[in-house]
Write a protein that holds these residues in place. Structure first.
Motif, mmCIF file in Angstrom:
data_model
loop_
_atom_site.group_PDB
_atom_site.id
_atom_site.type_symbol
_atom_site.label_atom_id
_atom_site.label_comp_id
_atom_site.label_asym_id
_atom_site.label_seq_id
_atom_site.Cartn_x
_atom_site.Cartn_y
_atom_site.Cartn_z
ATOM 1 N N PHE A 1 -63.847 -172.743 40.431
ATOM 2 C CA PHE A 1 -63.390 -173.480 41.618
ATOM 3 C C PHE A 1 -64.176 -174.773 41.822
ATOM 4 C CE2 PHE A 1 -60.985 -169.717 42.653
ATOM 5 C CZ PHE A 1 -59.834 -170.298 43.171
ATOM 6 N N VAL A 2 -65.475 -174.726 41.548
ATOM 7 C CA VAL A 2 -66.298 -175.937 41.672
ATOM 8 C C VAL A 2 -65.785 -176.992 40.692
ATOM 9 C CG1 VAL A 2 -68.622 -176.899 41.344
ATOM 10 C CG2 VAL A 2 -68.334 -174.670 42.481
ATOM 11 N N GLN A 3 -65.551 -176.538 39.455
ATOM 12 C CA GLN A 3 -65.062 -177.442 38.410
ATOM 13 C C GLN A 3 -63.718 -178.058 38.781
ATOM 14 O OE1 GLN A 3 -63.730 -176.353 34.147
ATOM 15 N NE2 GLN A 3 -65.683 -175.329 34.386
ATOM 16 N N ALA A 4 -62.840 -177.252 39.379
ATOM 17 C CA ALA A 4 -61.488 -177.726 39.715
ATOM 18 C C ALA A 4 -61.487 -178.545 41.012
ATOM 19 C CB ALA A 4 -60.552 -176.525 39.859
ATOM 20 N N LYS A 5 -62.602 -178.514 41.727
ATOM 21 C CA LYS A 5 -62.712 -179.182 43.039
ATOM 22 C C LYS A 5 -61.606 -178.702 43.976
ATOM 23 C CE LYS A 5 -64.949 -183.435 41.423
ATOM 24 N NZ LYS A 5 -64.780 -183.400 39.976
ATOM 25 N N LEU A 6 -61.407 -177.405 43.997
ATOM 26 C CA LEU A 6 -60.392 -176.811 44.872
ATOM 27 C C LEU A 6 -61.014 -175.667 45.659
ATOM 28 C CD1 LEU A 6 -57.230 -176.349 42.603
ATOM 29 C CD2 LEU A 6 -57.603 -178.113 44.336
ATOM 30 N N SER A 7 -60.344 -175.277 46.742
ATOM 31 C CA SER A 7 -60.783 -174.088 47.465
ATOM 32 C C SER A 7 -59.814 -172.949 47.145
ATOM 33 C CB SER A 7 -60.795 -174.352 48.966
ATOM 34 O OG SER A 7 -59.455 -174.476 49.410
ATOM 35 N N GLU A 8 -60.220 -171.735 47.436
ATOM 36 C CA GLU A 8 -59.380 -170.577 47.115
ATOM 37 C C GLU A 8 -58.031 -170.660 47.843
ATOM 38 O OE1 GLU A 8 -61.943 -167.221 47.920
ATOM 39 O OE2 GLU A 8 -62.876 -167.365 45.932
ATOM 40 N N GLN A 9 -58.041 -171.255 49.052
ATOM 41 C CA GLN A 9 -56.795 -171.362 49.848
ATOM 42 C C GLN A 9 -55.751 -172.238 49.151
ATOM 43 O OE1 GLN A 9 -59.897 -171.958 51.330
ATOM 44 N NE2 GLN A 9 -59.933 -169.819 52.016
ATOM 45 N N GLN A 10 -56.202 -173.104 48.253
ATOM 46 C CA GLN A 10 -55.248 -174.026 47.616
ATOM 47 C C GLN A 10 -54.488 -173.407 46.444
ATOM 48 O OE1 GLN A 10 -58.491 -177.088 47.652
ATOM 49 N NE2 GLN A 10 -56.777 -178.493 47.907
ATOM 50 N N ILE A 11 -54.792 -172.148 46.160
ATOM 51 C CA ILE A 11 -54.114 -171.471 45.047
ATOM 52 C C ILE A 11 -52.809 -170.836 45.542
ATOM 53 C CG2 ILE A 11 -54.300 -169.495 43.436
ATOM 54 C CD1 ILE A 11 -56.072 -171.824 42.610
ATOM 55 N N ASP A 12 -51.704 -171.094 44.831
ATOM 56 C CA ASP A 12 -50.420 -170.521 45.241
ATOM 57 C C ASP A 12 -50.203 -169.114 44.688
ATOM 58 O OD1 ASP A 12 -49.448 -172.855 46.657
ATOM 59 O OD2 ASP A 12 -49.318 -173.809 44.681
ATOM 60 N N TYR A 13 -50.563 -168.936 43.438
ATOM 61 C CA TYR A 13 -50.410 -167.611 42.826
ATOM 62 C C TYR A 13 -51.639 -167.254 42.005
ATOM 63 C CZ TYR A 13 -45.375 -168.025 43.632
ATOM 64 O OH TYR A 13 -44.138 -168.181 44.192
ATOM 65 N N VAL A 14 -51.934 -165.962 41.982
ATOM 66 C CA VAL A 14 -53.008 -165.459 41.118
ATOM 67 C C VAL A 14 -52.378 -164.484 40.134
ATOM 68 C CG1 VAL A 14 -55.155 -164.138 41.039
ATOM 69 C CG2 VAL A 14 -54.691 -165.628 42.993
ATOM 70 N N PHE A 15 -52.587 -164.743 38.851
ATOM 71 C CA PHE A 15 -52.060 -163.838 37.829
ATOM 72 C C PHE A 15 -53.213 -163.120 37.142
ATOM 73 C CE2 PHE A 15 -48.869 -167.123 38.219
ATOM 74 C CZ PHE A 15 -47.688 -166.401 38.224
ATOM 75 N N LEU A 16 -53.086 -161.819 37.046
ATOM 76 C CA LEU A 16 -54.134 -161.052 36.365
ATOM 77 C C LEU A 16 -53.563 -160.442 35.101
ATOM 78 C CD1 LEU A 16 -55.802 -159.189 39.361
ATOM 79 C CD2 LEU A 16 -56.333 -161.430 38.405
ATOM 80 N N THR A 17 -54.360 -160.472 34.064
ATOM 81 C CA THR A 17 -53.906 -159.876 32.806
ATOM 82 C C THR A 17 -55.088 -159.267 32.062
ATOM 83 O OG1 THR A 17 -52.587 -160.309 30.825
ATOM 84 C CG2 THR A 17 -54.099 -162.032 31.471
ATOM 85 N N GLY A 18 -54.820 -158.568 30.948
ATOM 86 C CA GLY A 18 -55.887 -157.898 30.179
ATOM 87 C C GLY A 18 -56.095 -156.478 30.686
ATOM 88 N N GLY A 19 -56.541 -155.603 29.800
ATOM 89 C CA GLY A 19 -56.682 -154.178 30.125
ATOM 90 C C GLY A 19 -57.590 -153.900 31.318
#
Ligand code: ATP
Ligand code: MG
Length: 432
Positions: free
Chosen positions: A366-384
């Motif tokens: 998030f620091v790298q992207a200069k964004l806050s968590e609220q600015q995320i529209d979708y979260v995708f999770l993958t992997g076992g």
């Protein structure tokens, strides 16, 4: 763009499982049945088994031959995790040295041969996944990639592009989403946990869509380890206290030795002569008889090559805890009989440090992207490892359940790597 009349192999080379697809003459070829003797032929376990230095078996056959041969010879698992470790050069097989690059190279070569047979053509181009970070150390990270390039070369690939695994997952997810969105992808595998934050739109993928990629070399294998390091290793001498002859110093079984028992990628090294001799010394000098007995069990474990099977049981217990609050652990090999009950709560407590490190990588992203968590529209999770409840719970806490999407736990990365093959020129990282 990829050229029309050619085949590009897409390889999700995972710590525990590998998958293979292709872009053939511009057409997607989804997960190939690369391991016909496996439970799911599209998932090949990342295993090598050498009954002797002249023969090697791969995937499901590595396990069946290993069991058939009474666990003689050498079985290697999780060897992808060694890539960033400059001290790990490989191993000796009989009198032959087998470098790590060759081990990975042999595995990739087998994959290439099997894929060529299925697709009916020779293949020299590949898109191969790589974790966001093989290591937290930049030099080690570069070194790991260098080794992967050597391995790919050994396998006969002349042109290779490496695509970060979480970015590959993102390339897959963006196929379903047509409006402009900002998404986070979390990929939790066997060896690494990886994150990508990226913009998606209906336009073709551009490198600048990726806002941040970060990760950490802890995932499912590390979670298996906590069962051993937090409890099960006690019955193998982990808490032994000993005193060397003519010395008053009270010593404890060193953590560095027990680490070789606790970590699936290290277990083959318990057999090395120095370590083995050292444990013999500790046994001789142990203060309590019960610790001497525990170390005896450790020797049975090493000599009868039961550690691989033991960890298979641990993994089953861990997976069961993704569904229910307690799970039984049972191991029935003579002299190693173990029965225990583990709870989700203790599993979560033991894994706290690992969880903290994993989510620190997310914070960095998030620091790298200069964004806050609220600015995320979708979260995708993958992997076992995305099945693990306390991982999912943390995402729910941070982003809210409505933003969370879980999809296709095992195939998203491969599917994205095939997409990556379409944008071959976007991935400018050449193979040398
Ligand atoms: N139901 C489950 N609950 C908990 N963990 C699970 C479950 N199913 C699979 N896993 C774990 O997921 C891991 C394997 O996941 P995956 O196949 O995505 O990893 P990988 O791609 O081989 O590894 P990496 O991407 O780190 O190189 C293993 O550690 C396995 O124990
Ligand atoms: Mg993976």
């Amino acid at each position: 763009m990829a050229i029309k009349n050619e085949t590009i192999l897409a390889i999700d080379f995972g710590t525990s499982h590998s998958l293979v697809g292709a872009l053939q003459n511009g057409v997607r070829k989804e997960a190939l049945a690369i391991d016909p003797s496996g439970e799911d032929p599209s998932l090949m376990r990342t295993l090598l088994y050498f009954p002797n230095s002249d023969i090697c078996f791969y995937g499901a056959e590595a396990i069946s031959k290993y069991l058939e041969n009474d666990m003689e010879g050498r079985l290697f698992r999780s060897f992808k995790s060694h890539l960033p470790n400059a001290n790990y050069l490989g191993t000796a097989l009989d009198n032959r040295r087998l470098s790590l690059e060759t081990m990975v190279g042999l595995f990739l070569l087998e994959i290439r041969k099997r894929a060529e047979k299925i697709l009916g053509t020779t293949i020299t181009k590949a898109v191969i996944g790589k974790p966001a970070r093989y290591s937290m150390d930049e030099v080690a990270d570069e070194f790991a990639l260098h080794r992967m390039k050597k391995a790919a070369e050994y396998a006969g690939f002349t042109e290779v592009r490496f695509v970060p695994e979480p970015l590959a997952a993102a390339l897959d997810f963006r196929r379903d989403i047509k409006e402009d969105k900002t998404i986070l992808i979390g990929d939790f595998g066997g060896g690494t946990s990886d994150f990508t934050i990226m913009k998606i739109s209906k336009n073709a993928f551009e490198k600048s869509d990726v806002l941040a990629v970060d990760g950490c070399p802890l995932a499912g294998d590390a979670l298996d380890s906590v069962f051993m390091s937090s409890r099960l290793n006690r019955s193998f001498g982990a808490q032994t206290q000993y005193r060397m002859p003519l010395s008053n110093n009270l010593l404890k079984m060193p953590a560095s030795v027990m680490d070789r028992l606790n970590k699936p990628s290290q277990i083959v090294h318990l057999k090395e002569r120095d370590t083995y001799q050292f444990i013999k010394e500790v046994q001789k000098c142990a203060l309590k008889d019960e610790d001497k007995d525990s170390i005896e069990r450790l020797f049975v474990m090493i000599e009868d090559q039961q550690i691989f099977q033991f960890f298979e049981e641990i993994e089953q217990t861990k997976k069961a805890l993704s569904k229910k609050s307690t799970a039984k652990f049972k191991f029935s090999y003579p002299d190693l009989e173990t029965e225990d009950i583990f709870s989700m709560v203790e599993f979560e407590v033991w894994s706290d440090k690992i969880k903290t490190d994993i989510f620190a990588a997310l914070d960095r992203c998030f620091v790298q992207a200069k964004l806050s968590e609220q600015q995320i529209d979708y979260v995708f999770l993958t992997g076992g490892t995305a099945h693990v409840p306390f991982i999912q719970k943390e995402f729910e806490r941070r982003f809210g359940r409505e933003k969370l999407q879980t999809k296709n736990f095992f195939h998203s990365i491969l599917s994205g790597l095939i997409e990556g093959a379409k944008s071959w020129n976007e991935f400018t990282e050449p193979s040398n």
